[in-house]
Design a protein around this motif. Sequence first.
Motif, short mmCIF file in Angstrom:
data_model
loop_
_atom_site.label_atom_id
_atom_site.label_comp_id
_atom_site.label_asym_id
_atom_site.label_seq_id
_atom_site.Cartn_x
_atom_site.Cartn_y
_atom_site.Cartn_z
N TYR A 120 48.38 26.34 34.76
CA TYR A 120 49.75 26.37 35.28
C TYR A 120 49.88 25.21 36.27
O TYR A 120 49.49 25.32 37.43
N GLY A 121 50.40 24.09 35.81
CA GLY A 121 50.49 22.93 36.69
C GLY A 121 49.10 22.48 37.11
O GLY A 121 48.25 22.14 36.28
N GLU A 122 48.84 22.51 38.42
CA GLU A 122 47.53 22.12 38.92
C GLU A 122 46.58 23.31 39.05
O GLU A 122 45.41 23.14 39.43
N VAL A 123 47.07 24.49 38.76
CA VAL A 123 46.26 25.70 38.90
C VAL A 123 45.69 26.11 37.56
O VAL A 123 46.43 26.28 36.57
N ARG A 124 44.37 26.29 37.50
CA ARG A 124 43.72 26.78 36.29
C ARG A 124 43.46 28.27 36.48
O ARG A 124 42.50 28.67 37.12
N ALA A 125 44.33 29.10 35.91
CA ALA A 125 44.23 30.55 36.09
C ALA A 125 43.06 31.14 35.32
O ALA A 125 42.42 32.09 35.77
N VAL A 126 42.81 30.60 34.13
CA VAL A 126 41.68 31.03 33.30
C VAL A 126 40.94 29.78 32.86
O VAL A 126 41.55 28.82 32.39
N GLY A 136 42.34 36.18 37.29
CA GLY A 136 42.79 35.79 35.95
C GLY A 136 42.74 36.91 34.93
O GLY A 136 42.91 36.66 33.73
N LYS A 137 42.53 38.16 35.39
CA LYS A 137 42.41 39.28 34.44
C LYS A 137 43.72 39.50 33.68
O LYS A 137 43.71 39.60 32.44
N SER A 138 44.82 39.60 34.40
CA SER A 138 46.10 39.87 33.75
C SER A 138 46.50 38.74 32.82
O SER A 138 47.00 38.98 31.71
N THR A 139 46.27 37.51 33.24
CA THR A 139 46.59 36.36 32.39
C THR A 139 45.77 36.41 31.11
O THR A 139 46.28 36.14 30.01
#
Length: 330
Positions: free
Chosen positions: A11-17, A39-42
């Motif tokens: 997500y943009g500069e954020v790596r959620a997973v 990052g569980k929900s993602t």
Amino acid sequence: MIEVQGLTKQYGEVRAVDDLTFSVKPGIVTGFLGPNGAGKSTTMRMILGLDAPTSGTATIKGQRYTELKNPLTHVGALLDAGARHPNRSAANHLRWIARSNGLPKGRVQEVLDLVGLSGVATKSSGGFSLGMGQRLGIAAALLGDPEVLILDEPVNGLDPEGIRWVRDLMKSLAAEGRTVLVSSHLLSEMALTADHLIVIGRGKLISDISTYEFIKQNSATTVVVRAEQLPRFTESLKLQGISHAESRDAENRLILEIPDRSTDEIGALAFAEGISLQELSLRQASLEDAFMGMTGDSVEYHAAAVPGAVPPTAATAVGVDKQPNQAEEK
């Protein structure tokens, strides 16, 4: 079977997973754990086709969720128990879902009976308590009698009877050979429910291991000894080069705490020295302690320590920790 290969979400500069790879096998309950923001929900949303991965794949029975025909007959999911029209009755909510997937109307009453909502089937779901909403969400997940279940915080808001019912339900579904993936922050409950754990932090895989091995590998054990001849036994421990510490139990009796040793070893030493022990017990950390120890560096927000708090390993017995209070059902 759920297969996740190199799953990544940016997500943009954020790596959620971040490059997640794991599999969820049938026949057991698999716990999906991680701190808030891990990052569980993602990940679960990508498995269910609600979010598109930046890279990697997530498949169910070898297919992407979006490729499944009548998906509720293959996968049942509970991600948000509040995702329902507040003016629609419980029965009508389920009928609408059943019709959208070509399921028989009779199945609605079956799942209402199963989750204990038959008595309020005609009532508006907008007036349901948090626990009742959870039961309705579980009913929706079970409508298609699926082989795979993905549940996010299924016991949230349930009373003790409801929590035990969900635990028994998940175990029975797994025993039938189904694939069960459940995410929860109630680690004491996961210790009783999950056979296997997938733990992530900051989007990365931390551990993929059985619950027993996870606790064993990430929790220290301490042997507790109480005896009338404790000073003499202390000298014996010193001669053997065994580290120990004196402490007081809940009744203010003097005890010895001996880390990283077995009760067999300490008991044999006491027997050889002719020392009669009044207590010889093993204190092992809980799943919560093991989880905190392994994921501490992955927690997004750290609160200040509570003054005077007892360290978990000094307050927890073998097995699981004391379960926190839950919001009661109405």
